[in-house]
Design a protein around this motif. Structure first.
Motif, PDB file in Angstrom:
ATOM      1  N   PRO A  44       0.777  -1.126  -0.136  1.00 35.99           N
ATOM      2  CA  PRO A  44      -0.101  -0.028  -0.047  1.00 35.99           C
ATOM      3  C   PRO A  44       0.914   1.339  -0.035  1.00 35.99           C
ATOM      4  N   ALA A  45       0.244   2.359  -0.619  1.00 40.48           N
ATOM      5  CA  ALA A  45       0.937   3.591  -0.550  1.00 40.48           C
ATOM      6  C   ALA A  45      -0.223   4.642  -0.243  1.00 40.48           C
ATOM      7  N   VAL A  46      -0.020   5.954   0.245  1.00 40.57           N
ATOM      8  CA  VAL A  46      -0.887   6.972   0.242  1.00 40.57           C
ATOM      9  C   VAL A  46      -0.445   8.152  -0.443  1.00 40.57           C
ATOM     10  N   LEU A  47      -1.288   8.649  -1.358  1.00 41.23           N
ATOM     11  CA  LEU A  47      -0.846  10.028  -2.061  1.00 41.23           C
ATOM     12  C   LEU A  47      -1.627  10.747  -1.458  1.00 41.23           C
ATOM     13  N   HIS A  48      -0.877  11.762  -1.007  1.00 39.10           N
ATOM     14  CA  HIS A  48      -1.594  13.038  -0.098  1.00 39.10           C
ATOM     15  C   HIS A  48      -1.503  14.326  -1.335  1.00 39.10           C
ATOM     16  N   LEU A  49      -2.742  14.853  -1.264  1.00 38.60           N
ATOM     17  CA  LEU A  49      -2.903  15.927  -2.411  1.00 38.60           C
ATOM     18  C   LEU A  49      -3.533  17.178  -1.591  1.00 38.60           C
ATOM     19  N   ASN A  50      -2.645  18.244  -1.959  1.00 34.87           N
ATOM     20  CA  ASN A  50      -3.043  19.292  -1.069  1.00 34.87           C
ATOM     21  C   ASN A  50      -3.943  20.158  -2.271  1.00 34.87           C
ATOM     22  N   LEU A  51      -5.339  20.424  -1.714  1.00 39.57           N
ATOM     23  CA  LEU A  51      -6.273  20.903  -2.484  1.00 39.57           C
ATOM     24  C   LEU A  51      -7.075  22.013  -1.968  1.00 39.57           C
ATOM     25  N   VAL A  52      -7.948  22.483  -2.590  1.00 40.34           N
ATOM     26  CA  VAL A  52      -8.871  23.669  -2.097  1.00 40.34           C
ATOM     27  C   VAL A  52     -10.596  23.307  -2.263  1.00 40.34           C
ATOM     28  N   ARG A  53     -11.429  23.930  -1.620  1.00 40.41           N
ATOM     29  CA  ARG A  53     -12.738  23.513  -1.582  1.00 40.41           C
ATOM     30  C   ARG A  53     -13.522  24.695  -1.921  1.00 40.41           C
ATOM     31  N   PHE A  54     -14.327  24.615  -3.183  1.00 40.81           N
ATOM     32  CA  PHE A  54     -15.357  25.673  -3.367  1.00 40.81           C
ATOM     33  C   PHE A  54     -16.707  25.351  -3.171  1.00 40.81           C
ATOM     34  N   LEU A  55     -17.795  26.311  -3.000  1.00 41.93           N
ATOM     35  CA  LEU A  55     -18.977  26.039  -2.833  1.00 41.93           C
ATOM     36  C   LEU A  55     -19.158  25.481  -1.594  1.00 41.93           C
ATOM     37  N   GLY A  56     -18.440  25.778  -0.537  1.00 41.17           N
ATOM     38  CA  GLY A  56     -18.725  25.228   0.845  1.00 41.17           C
ATOM     39  C   GLY A  56     -18.678  23.708   1.044  1.00 41.17           C
ATOM     40  N   HIS A  57     -19.181  23.134   2.105  1.00 43.17           N
ATOM     41  CA  HIS A  57     -19.212  21.886   2.255  1.00 43.17           C
ATOM     42  C   HIS A  57     -20.333  21.276   1.499  1.00 43.17           C
ATOM     43  N   ALA A  58     -21.561  21.949   1.318  1.00 38.45           N
ATOM     44  CA  ALA A  58     -22.825  21.800   0.877  1.00 38.45           C
ATOM     45  C   ALA A  58     -23.533  22.869   0.547  1.00 38.45           C
ATOM     46  N   ALA A  59     -24.683  22.866  -0.182  1.00 36.47           N
ATOM     47  CA  ALA A  59     -25.175  24.189  -0.300  1.00 36.47           C
ATOM     48  C   ALA A  59     -25.903  24.787   0.731  1.00 36.47           C
ATOM     49  N   ALA A  60     -26.133  24.007   1.848  1.00 37.52           N
ATOM     50  CA  ALA A  60     -26.363  24.723   3.086  1.00 37.52           C
ATOM     51  C   ALA A  60     -25.463  25.306   3.960  1.00 37.52           C
ATOM     52  N   ASP A  61     -24.178  25.103   3.717  1.00 30.40           N
ATOM     53  CA  ASP A  61     -23.137  25.700   4.358  1.00 30.40           C
ATOM     54  C   ASP A  61     -22.644  27.059   4.067  1.00 30.40           C
ATOM     55  N   THR A  62     -22.570  27.898   5.155  1.00 35.66           N
ATOM     56  CA  THR A  62     -22.302  29.340   4.999  1.00 35.66           C
ATOM     57  C   THR A  62     -20.884  29.340   5.567  1.00 35.66           C
ATOM     58  N   GLU A  63     -19.883  29.306   4.561  1.00 38.39           N
ATOM     59  CA  GLU A  63     -18.373  29.165   4.856  1.00 38.39           C
ATOM     60  C   GLU A  63     -17.894  30.683   5.985  1.00 38.39           C
ATOM     61  N   THR A  64     -18.631  31.787   5.546  1.00 34.77           N
ATOM     62  CA  THR A  64     -18.172  32.985   6.235  1.00 34.77           C
ATOM     63  C   THR A  64     -18.283  32.789   7.617  1.00 34.77           C
ATOM     64  N   THR A  65     -18.934  31.885   8.220  1.00 33.25           N
ATOM     65  CA  THR A  65     -19.229  32.000   9.765  1.00 33.25           C
ATOM     66  C   THR A  65     -17.949  30.968  10.441  1.00 33.25           C
ATOM     67  N   TYR A  66     -16.968  30.531   9.449  1.00 35.76           N
ATOM     68  CA  TYR A  66     -15.865  29.834  10.033  1.00 35.76           C
ATOM     69  C   TYR A  66     -14.604  30.017   9.333  1.00 35.76           C
ATOM     70  N   ARG A  67     -14.838  30.947   8.128  1.00 38.75           N
ATOM     71  CA  ARG A  67     -13.569  31.268   7.471  1.00 38.75           C
ATOM     72  C   ARG A  67     -13.634  32.614   7.221  1.00 38.75           C
ATOM     73  N   THR A  68     -12.144  33.314   7.080  1.00 40.23           N
ATOM     74  CA  THR A  68     -12.256  34.557   6.654  1.00 40.23           C
ATOM     75  C   THR A  68     -12.279  34.921   5.135  1.00 40.23           C
ATOM     76  N   LYS A  69     -12.553  35.955   4.858  1.00 40.38           N
ATOM     77  CA  LYS A  69     -12.606  36.538   3.256  1.00 40.38           C
ATOM     78  C   LYS A  69     -11.229  36.079   2.847  1.00 40.38           C
ATOM     79  N   ALA A  70     -10.162  36.347   3.670  1.00 36.24           N
ATOM     80  CA  ALA A  70      -8.894  36.475   2.904  1.00 36.24           C
ATOM     81  C   ALA A  70      -8.441  34.742   2.656  1.00 36.24           C
ATOM     82  N   GLU A  71      -8.875  33.816   3.599  1.00 37.95           N
ATOM     83  CA  GLU A  71      -8.693  32.595   3.205  1.00 37.95           C
ATOM     84  C   GLU A  71      -9.348  31.820   2.098  1.00 37.95           C
TER      85      GLU A  71
END
Length: 768
Positions: A289-316
Motif C-alpha cells: 500500500p501507498a498513500v498519495l497526499h494531495l493538497n487541494l482547495v474546496r469551493f461552494l462550501g461543504h454543501a449548499a446549506a453551508d455558510t463558509e463565512t461563519t468559520y472562514r475569513t474572506k482572505a482565506e
C-alpha cells in the motif's frame, strides 16, 4: 461562501487576464510530448484532464441550478478537487475504485478510459434522483458503476476504507488458482495485477474507521502479506467546518507503518499526475500500500446549506480561489500553446451548454414510484435457488468431494460420530462448507491457531490451511476484510468474538455491507456470513446457568442486546438454539450469501455451545445427530421460517436461543399437569417468521413471548408488533430481561429471564 455565479465569473475573468498576457505564450508543444520539461504528463493527457475538470465543474453548477427550483437533491461539490482527474488517468479503468463524494472529475476520466459515454447523464440522474440512474437507481447520489469498476460508497466518514483494504487483500489472494464466486466487475474478473484505489478527505484521517484501515493494511504488510492499495487523501484543509491543524495530516500519513507516503500539489495536474503514476506503479509492482497526499482547495462550501463565512475569513477564501485547479490547468495549456484563452472559454461554454442540456432532460425522467421499487435491490430473496444451492453442495459431497470429505474429517464422518453438541455441529458444518465451496474462507480473532475461544473452529486450519486464518483483534477491520473478500469473489465467514464487541463496527454492517446492493441497484453485493458468539447465561461471564469451564472474564462478554442487528434493513439474523438447527441454518446462510449476496449474521448462543442435557442430567436431550449429505435437502431451513415443538392447544410460547431450551423444560412440567403447550423457535430474528407467529398464536389464543433480550429494543417488541399488525385478538404476555447490562456472577439471576418467570407467566395466562 462563493456562489456558483461568482465561481463562474471569476474563472472567466481570470482566463481573460491570460488573454492579456498571451504574448508570453510559448510556441505550441507537440501534444504527444511532456507538457512540461521533465514531466510525465503529455499535452494530450493534459487536454483530457482539462475536459474532465470542465465537465465536473459544470456538473457542480448544474447541481445548484437543479436545487434552485426543487429538482436537485444533492449538492456536495467536487469543485476545487478536480485535480483527482489526474489520479484517474494515472491508474487503469480496470482498477477497482472506492471514491469519496468529491470525485466528479475522477469519475468522468474513468468513464472516458472505459469508453463509456453517459457519465454526465448518469451523474445528473443521480442528482435528480431519477430511477433511470444506472448506479443507485434514484436511491442516493453516488459515484458507482460496475462497468467502470467504481464501487459506490456512502457519505459516512471513512466507512469505505476497511472494505478497500479487504478488497486489496482479496485481489492478491485471488492469485491462488482455487475457484471462487463470480467476481463483481460487470461479470468480468479483476485483472491479475489490478490495484485498489480509495480516496477520502483530510477530515477522515482522524476517524477511527480510517485508523483501523491504515493499521490493518500496515499490519498485513508487516506479517508479509500483499496489499495492493493506493490510498488517496484529498486534503482541502477542512473537515466540514473544522480546520485540519497545519501539518497534522502530513505528519499523520507519513507516520503510517507499512504504507509508503507520496505527496503533491493537487491543484497542479502535472505534479499530481506524476506523483500518482509513481504511486500506482509502486503499488502495482510491489503489491504493497501507498498513500498519495494531495493538497487541494474546496469551493461552494461543504454543501449548499453551508455558510463558509461563519468559520472562514474572506482572505482565506480568496487565497483558495487563487489556486483554482481549473484555472491552473487552463493557464498551463495556454502557456504551452495547447489552447488559446478564447479556445479555453469556448470549450468552457460548450461543455456548460452540453451539461445544462442534459440536466434539463433528466428532470423529466421517472422517479422511484413505490416502496417496492425502492427496496427491490436491497436484499433479494430467491429461496428456491438457495435450496438448490444446498442440494448442489450435498451432491458434491456425495460425489466428487466424497474422498476429500472423508479425509477432512479424519476418516470419521460427523454423521457417524453419534449425537453432537451445538459447537461440534457448527464445526462440522463449517468443515463441509469449506469442502463443498472452494471460495469459502473462515477468519477472525483466534479462529485458526486456537480454534476459537470456545473451540468451535478447532482443527479447521489444520484441514484447510490458509483458507482459515487469524486476523488482528479489531472488529471494524475483520468486517472490512469480509466486505472486500466478498467483492473479490470469495465467500467470507468472519467471526466477531463476542456480541458485545459488534457495536464497535456496527456501521460496517449497516452503512457498508447491507447498503451496497441498495446503493448499486444490486450490481455489487456483499456475500458474507458473520459468526457472532453471544447472548446470556454463560457461567462466569455474568450468569450461573450454563456448564462453562471459564470463570475469569468480565461481564461485558455476556450480552443480550440485538437491537443493532434487527434495525438494519435487509440483514439476515439467524439464531440456532440447538445442534439440530445449527447445521441446516448455517448451510442456508452460506447458500443465501452465495446465491443472493445476502449479508447474514449467525448469532450463536454461547451458553448452549456445550450443553448436552434437556430435562435431566445425562439425558443428552440437547444433542442431535449430524445429518449426512443425503438429508441436507430434506432438512433445509428457509430464511424466515420458524420451528414448532409440539401441538398443544392451551398455550403458545414464542421464543428463540436460550429461551427455547428453558421453554421446553417448562412445557414438559406443564404437560404433567395436563396443559398442552406448543413452543415456537423463531430461529430468524430478521426477517421474523411473521406468518408462523400469527398461525401458531391463533391456534391457542394464548401467547407467551419469552425474550431473553431486554424489555426495550428487544425481540419481543417485534413479535408483539407482528401480532397486532395481523389483528390478533387473543391473550398475550411477555417475559424479558431487565433494561440493564448483565452483572457478574449470581447477580445475573435478578435481571435475566428464568424458568420460574416463564412458568409464572404461563400460569397467569392460563388463569391458574
Amino acid at each position: 461562501m462563493t456562489s456558483p455565479q461568482e465561481l463562474d465569473q471569476r474563472f472567466r475573468a481570470a482566463v481573460a487576464k491570460l488573454s492579456a498576457g498571451a504574448e508570453a505564450t510559448e510556441p505550441g508543444r507537440d501534444p504527444s510530448e511532456p507538457i512540461r520539461d521533465g514531466a510525465r504528463l503529455t499535452g494530450t493527457q493534459a487536454l483530457k484532464i482539462f475536459e474532465a475538470q470542465l465537465t465536473s465543474r459544470h456538473l457542480d453548477l448544474a447541481a445548484r441550478w437543479l436545487r434552485s427550483f426543487g429538482e436537485g437533491y444533492y449538492t456536495v461539490a467536487s469543485a476545487g478537487h478536480e485535480g483527482n482527474a489526474a489520479v484517474a488517468l494515472a491508474v487503469r479503468p480496470t482498477d477497482p475504485a472506492l471514491l469519496h463524494y468529491r470525485s466528479g472529475a475522477y469519475y468522468v476520466v474513468r468513464a472516458d478510459q472505459a469508453g463509456y459515454a453517459d457519465a454526465v447523464r448518469d451523474v445528473l440522474r443521480g442528482l435528480a434522483a431519477a430511477a433511470t440512474d444506472p448506479g443507485a437507481g434514484g436511491r442516493h447520489k453516488v459515484f458507482g458503476h460496475p462497468a467502470l469498476a467504481v464501487i459506490p460508497t456512502t457519505a459516512t466518514t471513512a466507512a469505505h476504507l476497511p472494505r478497500a483494504v479487504g478488497l486489496a487483500y482479496a485481489l492478491e489472494y485471488r492469485r491462488d488458482p482455487r475457484p471462487r464466486l463470480s467476481e463483481q466487475r460487470d461479470g468480468k474478473p479483476w485483472p491479475d495485477d489490478a490495484i485498489v484505489v480509495c480516496s477520502f478527505g483530510d477530515g477522515s484521517v482522524n476517524h477511527a474507521t480510517a485508523r483501523a484501515a491504515f493499521n490493518t493494511a500496515g499490519w498485513l504488510v508487516h506479517r508479509g502479506e500483499k496489499v495492493p492499495l493506493l490510498f488517496v487523501c484529498e486534503d482541502n484543509g477542512l473537515g466540514n467546518s473544522v480546520r485540519s491543524p497545519e501539518g497534522w495530516v502530513r505528519a499523520s500519513l507519513e507516520a503510517l507503518p507499512g504504507i509508503r507516503y507520496l505527496s503533491a500539489d493537487g491543484c497542479d495536474v502535472v505534479a499530481t499526475y506524476d506523483a500518482a503514476v509513481a504511486a500506482a506503479e509502486w503499488v502495482r509492482t510491489q503489491r504493497r500500500p501507498a498513500v498519495l497526499h494531495l493538497n487541494l482547495v474546496r469551493f461552494l462550501g461543504h454543501a449548499a446549506a453551508d455558510t463558509e463565512t461563519t468559520y472562514r475569513t474572506k482572505a482565506e477564501i480568496e487565497a483558495d480561489l487563487a489556486r483554482d485547479p481549473l484555472l491552473a490547468t487552463a493557464a498551463l495549456l495556454v502557456t504551452c500553446g495547447m489552447l488559446t484563452p478564447d479556445e479555453v472559454l469556448a470549450r468552457y461554454d460548450e461543455v456548460g451548454w452540453q451539461v445544462r442540456r442534459v440536466a434539463e432532460e433528466v428532470i423529466g425522467e421517472p422517479k422511484l414510484g413505490s416502496a417496492a421499487d425502492i427496496v427491490a435491490s436491497l436484499a433479494p430473496r430467491r429461496p428456491v435457488r438457495v435450496a438448490r444451492a444446498v442440494a448442489d453442495a450435498a451432491d458434491f459431497a456425495l460425489g466428487p468431494g466424497q474422498a476429500a470429505r472423508l479425509e477432512a474429517f479424519g476418516g470419521r464422518l460427523p454423521e457417524k460420530a453419534g449425537p453432537l453438541t451445538l459447537a461440534q455441529t457448527i464445526n462440522a458444518a463449517l468443515t463441509d462448507a469449506l469442502l463443498t465451496n472452494p471460495a469459502t474462507v473462515v477468519f477472525g480473532g483466534d479462529v485458526a491457531a486456537k480454534g476459537g475461544v470456545y473451540g468451535v473452529t478447532k482443527g479447521l486450519r489444520d484441514r484447510f490451511g490458509s483458507r482459515v486464518f487469524d486476523t488482528l483483534l479489531d472488529e471494524t477491520s475483520i468486517l472490512g476484510l469480509a466486505l472486500g473478500a466478498g467483492l473479490g469473489g470469495l465467500l467470507p465467514v468472519a467471526e466477531i468474538q463476542y456480541l458485545a464487541y459488534l457495536p464497535n463496527a456496527g456501521d460496517q454492517l449497516r452503512g457498508e455491507a447491507a447498503a451496497l446492493q441498495f446503493l448499486s441497484s444490486a450490481a455489487y453485493r456483499n456475500p458474507m456470513v458473520v459468526r457472532v458468539p453471544g447472548l446470556a447465561y454463560q457461567e462466569g461471564f455474568g450468569g450461573p446457568f450454563a456448564q462453562m469451564a471459564e470463570r475469569t472474564v468480565e461481564p461485558f462478554h455476556n450480552d443480550n442486546s440485538v437491537a443493532l442487528l434487527r434495525d438494519i434493513p435487509g440483514l439476515v439474523v439467524a439464531v440456532p438454539s440447538s445442534a439440530a438447527e445449527a447445521a441446516p441454518m448455517l448451510r442456508t446462510c452460506l447458500a443465501a450469501a452465495a446465491v443472493d449476496g445476502s449479508v447474514c449474521v449467525f448469532l450463536e448462543p454461547i451458553a448452549l455451545y456445550h450443553t448436552r442435557d434437556l430435562h435431566s442430567p445425562d439425558d443428552n436431550g440437547w444433542l442431535a445427530p449430524y445429518a449426512p449429505p443425503t438429508e441436507w435437502a430434506r432438512d433445509h431451513v428457509t430464511i424466515g421460517r420458524a420451528r414448532v415443538y409440539g401441538d398443544g392447544e392451551h398455550l403458545t410460547v414464542i421464543t428463540f436461543g436460550n429461551g427455547v431450551r428453558m421453554s421446553l423444560r417448562v412445557a414438559a412440567r406443564l404437560a404433567e399437569r395436563g396443559v398442552g403447550v406448543r413452543v415456537v423457535d423463531l430461529r430468524w430474528l430478521n426477517p421474523l417468521p411473521t406468518a408462523d407467529i400469527v398461525r401458531e398464536a391463533s391456534a391457542t389464543g394464548r401467547v407467551l413471548i419469552v425474550d431473553e433480550t431486554r424489555r426495550s429494543g428487544g425481540v419481543g417488541e417485534g413479535v408483539l408488533a407482528a401480532l397486532v399488525d395481523a389483528g390478533y385478538v387473543g391473550a398475550v404476555r411477555r417475559v424479558f430481561a431487565t433494561d440493564t447490562f448483565i452483572p457478574l456472577g449470581h447477580a445475573a439471576a435478578h435481571v435475566l429471564v428464568s424458568e420460574e418467570m416463564i412458568e409464572q407467566a404461563a400460569a397467569t395466562l392460563l388463569g391458574a
